[in-house]
Design a protein around this motif. Sequence first.
Motif, PDB file in Angstrom:
ATOM      1  N   UNK A   1      33.494  48.494  31.977  1.00  0.00           N
ATOM      2  CA  UNK A   1      33.482  48.357  33.441  1.00  0.00           C
ATOM      3  C   UNK A   1      32.034  48.298  33.915  1.00  0.00           C
ATOM      4  N   UNK A   2      31.722  47.585  34.981  1.00  0.00           N
ATOM      5  CA  UNK A   2      32.647  46.815  35.817  1.00  0.00           C
ATOM      6  C   UNK A   2      32.999  45.437  35.245  1.00  0.00           C
ATOM      7  N   UNK A   3      32.370  45.055  34.141  1.00  0.00           N
ATOM      8  CA  UNK A   3      32.552  43.683  33.652  1.00  0.00           C
ATOM      9  C   UNK A   3      33.980  43.426  33.164  1.00  0.00           C
ATOM     10  N   UNK A   4      34.614  44.465  32.591  1.00  0.00           N
ATOM     11  CA  UNK A   4      35.991  44.318  32.114  1.00  0.00           C
ATOM     12  C   UNK A   4      36.931  43.985  33.279  1.00  0.00           C
ATOM     13  N   UNK A   5      36.724  44.667  34.417  1.00  0.00           N
ATOM     14  CA  UNK A   5      37.580  44.421  35.588  1.00  0.00           C
ATOM     15  C   UNK A   5      37.356  43.036  36.176  1.00  0.00           C
ATOM     16  N   UNK A   6      36.205  42.435  35.877  1.00  0.00           N
ATOM     17  CA  UNK A   6      35.878  41.122  36.428  1.00  0.00           C
ATOM     18  C   UNK A   6      36.253  40.004  35.459  1.00  0.00           C
ATOM     19  N   UNK A   7      36.928  40.365  34.390  1.00  0.00           N
ATOM     20  CA  UNK A   7      37.406  39.363  33.433  1.00  0.00           C
ATOM     21  C   UNK A   7      36.316  38.746  32.581  1.00  0.00           C
ATOM     22  N   UNK A   8      35.250  39.491  32.334  1.00  0.00           N
ATOM     23  CA  UNK A   8      34.123  38.929  31.583  1.00  0.00           C
ATOM     24  C   UNK A   8      34.423  38.697  30.111  1.00  0.00           C
ATOM     25  N   UNK A   9      35.454  39.374  29.599  1.00  0.00           N
ATOM     26  CA  UNK A   9      35.716  39.245  28.162  1.00  0.00           C
ATOM     27  C   UNK A   9      35.973  37.787  27.781  1.00  0.00           C
TER      28      UNK A   9
END
Length: 319
Positions: free
Chosen positions: A69-77
Amino acid sequence: KSFLYRLWKGNVSSKMLNPRLQKAMKDYLTTNKHRVRFRGKRNSKLTREQLLCELRDRVTVKTLDGKEAPFSDLGWEKHVPQAPLSKLYPQGLGSCAVVMSAGAILNSSLGEEIDSHDAVLRFNSAPTHGYERDVGNKTTMRIINSQILTNPNHHFIDSSLYKDVILVAWDPAPYSANLHMWYKKPDYNLFTPYIQHRRKNPNQPFYILHPKFIWQLWDIIQENTKEKIQPNPPSSGFIGILIMMSLCREVHVYEYIPSVRQTDLCHYHELYYDAACTLGAYHPLLYEKLLVQRMNQGIRDDLYRKGKVILPGFRAISC
Ligand code: C5P
């Protein structure tokens, strides 16, 4: 003895810098913009071998994988490259060149030697066109700071400098490496242009360095330095040297420790003079260089005439 001679011997301190640079260093210590709270000990007196082993054991090149987070919540994967930078070359690279942008590389005639390496790392907007004789023309990887992505003058989207190469971007985060704080308030907002570029060029390897990696390097510089170093991230040059040490069997670094051509000309491609580019004001550059000088396994003549330091890759050392 001259400052340059003492730098080659690893025998300088910030007290020998000009008053303007000393003042700038002090101001950065007072401001402590990135809220550095160093918990380790300074001035550890490691030998060359111990220092290399310490780096090998503690440094892991980490890039954003979109899982936190926060990248996981933003669909960065699904936006970041599938293979992380550390797995891009499963067999590892052989001999690598790290080409610093220093003005001192002008008139070096190092281009052919640089291009003979298996991989070449360059920095930011440093060009090869028109400078081939001195810096070569092969570019495998480019490390870029967040200003390159955000400042329109650099034409990040259109410039050929940033095409057909592996891109590695970074931005100074808080020392705590709190990703939420960083995402909300980066130095320069590289996140939006990064995602845009990933969407448009999904096949080009393009990474953002994890702040943990950057501050890990800073800790090691401070632990191995007697003086208090600037509480700011290491320079792109030092970051690049460590990335290549983790990917290559051997790393040849050009014009990081200045050669006899030392000059206040900041970059070989720009008419701008400032000693801070070579000795540091914001970055703890002088201390980075002293550390790299301690690890040099090249010959003295290469250092003096080519400004070249040779470092073993982590794969090539036994601890
Ligand atoms: O200025 P820039 O960061 O683009 O340059 C790339 C790297 O080259 C720097 O981070 C620094 O490590 C190194 N450099 C240097 N001396 C200079 C200019 C750059 O050591 N005069």
